[in-house]
Every structure is written in C-alpha cells, then in structure tokens.
Write a protein that holds these residues in place. Structure first.
Motif, short mmCIF file in Angstrom:
data_model
loop_
_atom_site.label_atom_id
_atom_site.label_comp_id
_atom_site.label_asym_id
_atom_site.label_seq_id
_atom_site.Cartn_x
_atom_site.Cartn_y
_atom_site.Cartn_z
N TYR A 4 -5.78 25.66 4.73
CA TYR A 4 -4.71 24.76 4.32
C TYR A 4 -4.50 24.84 2.82
N GLU A 5 -3.35 24.29 2.40
CA GLU A 5 -3.02 24.21 0.99
C GLU A 5 -2.41 22.82 0.75
N THR A 6 -2.93 22.10 -0.24
CA THR A 6 -2.41 20.78 -0.56
C THR A 6 -1.98 20.75 -2.01
N VAL A 7 -0.76 20.28 -2.23
CA VAL A 7 -0.25 20.05 -3.59
C VAL A 7 -0.18 18.54 -3.78
N ILE A 8 -0.80 18.07 -4.86
CA ILE A 8 -0.83 16.65 -5.18
C ILE A 8 -0.07 16.43 -6.48
N ILE A 9 0.78 15.42 -6.52
CA ILE A 9 1.46 15.03 -7.76
C ILE A 9 0.90 13.68 -8.18
N LEU A 10 0.24 13.68 -9.33
CA LEU A 10 -0.35 12.45 -9.87
C LEU A 10 0.60 11.83 -10.88
N PHE A 26 -11.06 13.57 -4.37
CA PHE A 26 -10.52 14.29 -3.22
C PHE A 26 -11.30 15.56 -2.91
N ARG A 27 -11.85 16.20 -3.93
CA ARG A 27 -12.75 17.33 -3.72
C ARG A 27 -13.98 16.87 -2.92
N GLY A 28 -14.49 15.68 -3.27
CA GLY A 28 -15.64 15.12 -2.57
C GLY A 28 -15.33 14.81 -1.11
N PRO A 68 -11.68 21.89 9.23
CA PRO A 68 -11.31 21.57 10.62
C PRO A 68 -10.03 20.72 10.62
N GLY A 69 -9.27 20.80 11.67
CA GLY A 69 -7.97 20.13 11.74
C GLY A 69 -8.02 18.62 11.62
N ASP A 70 -9.09 17.98 12.12
CA ASP A 70 -9.15 16.53 12.07
C ASP A 70 -9.37 15.98 10.66
N LEU A 71 -9.81 16.83 9.73
CA LEU A 71 -10.03 16.40 8.35
C LEU A 71 -8.72 16.11 7.63
N ILE A 72 -7.65 16.79 8.00
CA ILE A 72 -6.36 16.64 7.33
C ILE A 72 -5.87 15.20 7.44
N LYS A 73 -6.02 14.61 8.61
CA LYS A 73 -5.58 13.22 8.80
C LYS A 73 -6.37 12.28 7.88
N LYS A 74 -7.68 12.47 7.78
CA LYS A 74 -8.51 11.64 6.90
C LYS A 74 -8.11 11.81 5.44
N LEU A 75 -7.88 13.07 5.03
CA LEU A 75 -7.49 13.35 3.66
C LEU A 75 -6.17 12.69 3.32
N GLU A 76 -5.20 12.80 4.20
CA GLU A 76 -3.87 12.25 3.93
C GLU A 76 -3.89 10.72 3.91
N ILE A 77 -4.75 10.10 4.71
CA ILE A 77 -4.88 8.64 4.65
C ILE A 77 -5.40 8.23 3.28
N GLU A 78 -6.39 8.94 2.77
CA GLU A 78 -6.94 8.63 1.45
C GLU A 78 -5.92 8.89 0.34
N LEU A 79 -5.12 9.94 0.49
CA LEU A 79 -4.08 10.22 -0.51
C LEU A 79 -3.02 9.12 -0.52
N ARG A 80 -2.66 8.62 0.66
CA ARG A 80 -1.66 7.54 0.73
C ARG A 80 -2.20 6.25 0.13
N ARG A 81 -3.49 6.00 0.28
CA ARG A 81 -4.09 4.76 -0.22
C ARG A 81 -4.23 4.73 -1.74
N ASP A 82 -4.31 5.88 -2.36
CA ASP A 82 -4.54 5.95 -3.80
C ASP A 82 -3.22 5.79 -4.54
N GLU A 83 -3.11 4.75 -5.35
CA GLU A 83 -1.86 4.46 -6.05
C GLU A 83 -1.58 5.43 -7.19
N ARG A 84 -2.57 6.23 -7.58
CA ARG A 84 -2.37 7.21 -8.65
C ARG A 84 -1.68 8.48 -8.15
N VAL A 85 -1.61 8.64 -6.82
CA VAL A 85 -0.95 9.80 -6.22
C VAL A 85 0.49 9.41 -5.89
N MET A 86 1.45 10.13 -6.51
CA MET A 86 2.86 9.83 -6.26
C MET A 86 3.35 10.53 -4.99
N ARG A 87 3.01 11.79 -4.84
CA ARG A 87 3.41 12.58 -3.67
C ARG A 87 2.32 13.60 -3.37
#
Length: 124
Positions: A4-10, A26-28, A68-87
C-alpha cells in the motif's frame, strides 16, 4: 501481504517536532500491527489545490508499506481521529505500480539519455 501507499497531509501550523511526532505515531501503528515499511518520502510544505479548513498549504508525507488488509481500516480510523491530519489517501499498489516505484527510487527517471560520443567528448 499486499503493498500500500498512504499520503498524509498535515496541518501547516505544526512545528517540525510536532510533525515528526505525528509521523512516528503512525509508523508505530504500522509496525505494531505487523506492517513492513518499504519507503518513506517527506514532500514538505506544499500549496493545496483548494483551501481545507481555511488553510492553503499543508505538509505532505508519503509512506509505502506492506501490510495485511485488515490493518488499513485500523490505520484510517486513527488518521481520522487525529486533528493534526487534514487529509489522507491510502491506495493498494498493483505489480505495475510497485515496479514504477522501484524504478523511481533507483533514479532511473533522473538519468538523461545522452549518446555515448557526447559523454566521451565531455570527459576530454
């Protein structure tokens, strides 16, 4: 494991230390859940195509990883919860995208195609 590839805008209001802290978090998450980070690229402060939350710039960071595929859902939930991540955007890479990324990292696209006699003349 899929790649996978994830682009984060802070948000641009973060200091360098705060931005590194967010990326370390997020690396952790990735490493704790069995992901292998293949490549990371910090694109820095870039102008946005349109304002987000009245901000016209943002810190861009790209992470390429195998997970693994199920990790993406966990990662995206954490990204949505963090107010420092815009997109953010996570995509699954097919074999062609993986090959392209390998070539890009090796610098294959940076080399100029010069005829051999020109390089020999320049050396003289």
């Amino acid at each position: 494991m899929q790649q996978y590839e994830t682009v984060i805008i802070l948000t641009p209001l973060l200091s360098d230390e705060a931005a590194k802290e967010v990326l370390t978090k997020f690396r952790g998450i990735l490493s704790d859940n069995g992901a292998e980070i293949v490549h990371e690229d910090n694109w820095g402060l870039k102008k946005l195509a349109y304002p987000i939350e009245k901000k016209t710039t943002g810190y861009y960071h790209l992470t390429e990883f195998k997970a693994p595929g199920d990790l993406i859902k966990k990662l995206e939930i954490e990204l949505r919860r963090d107010e420092r991540v815009m997109r953010f955007l996570t995509i699954s890479l097919d074999k062609h995208a993986r090959a392209y990324n390998e070539k890009k990292r090796s610098g294959a696209f940076l080399k100029k195609n010069k005829p051999e006699n020109q390089t020999e003349d320049a050396a003289k």
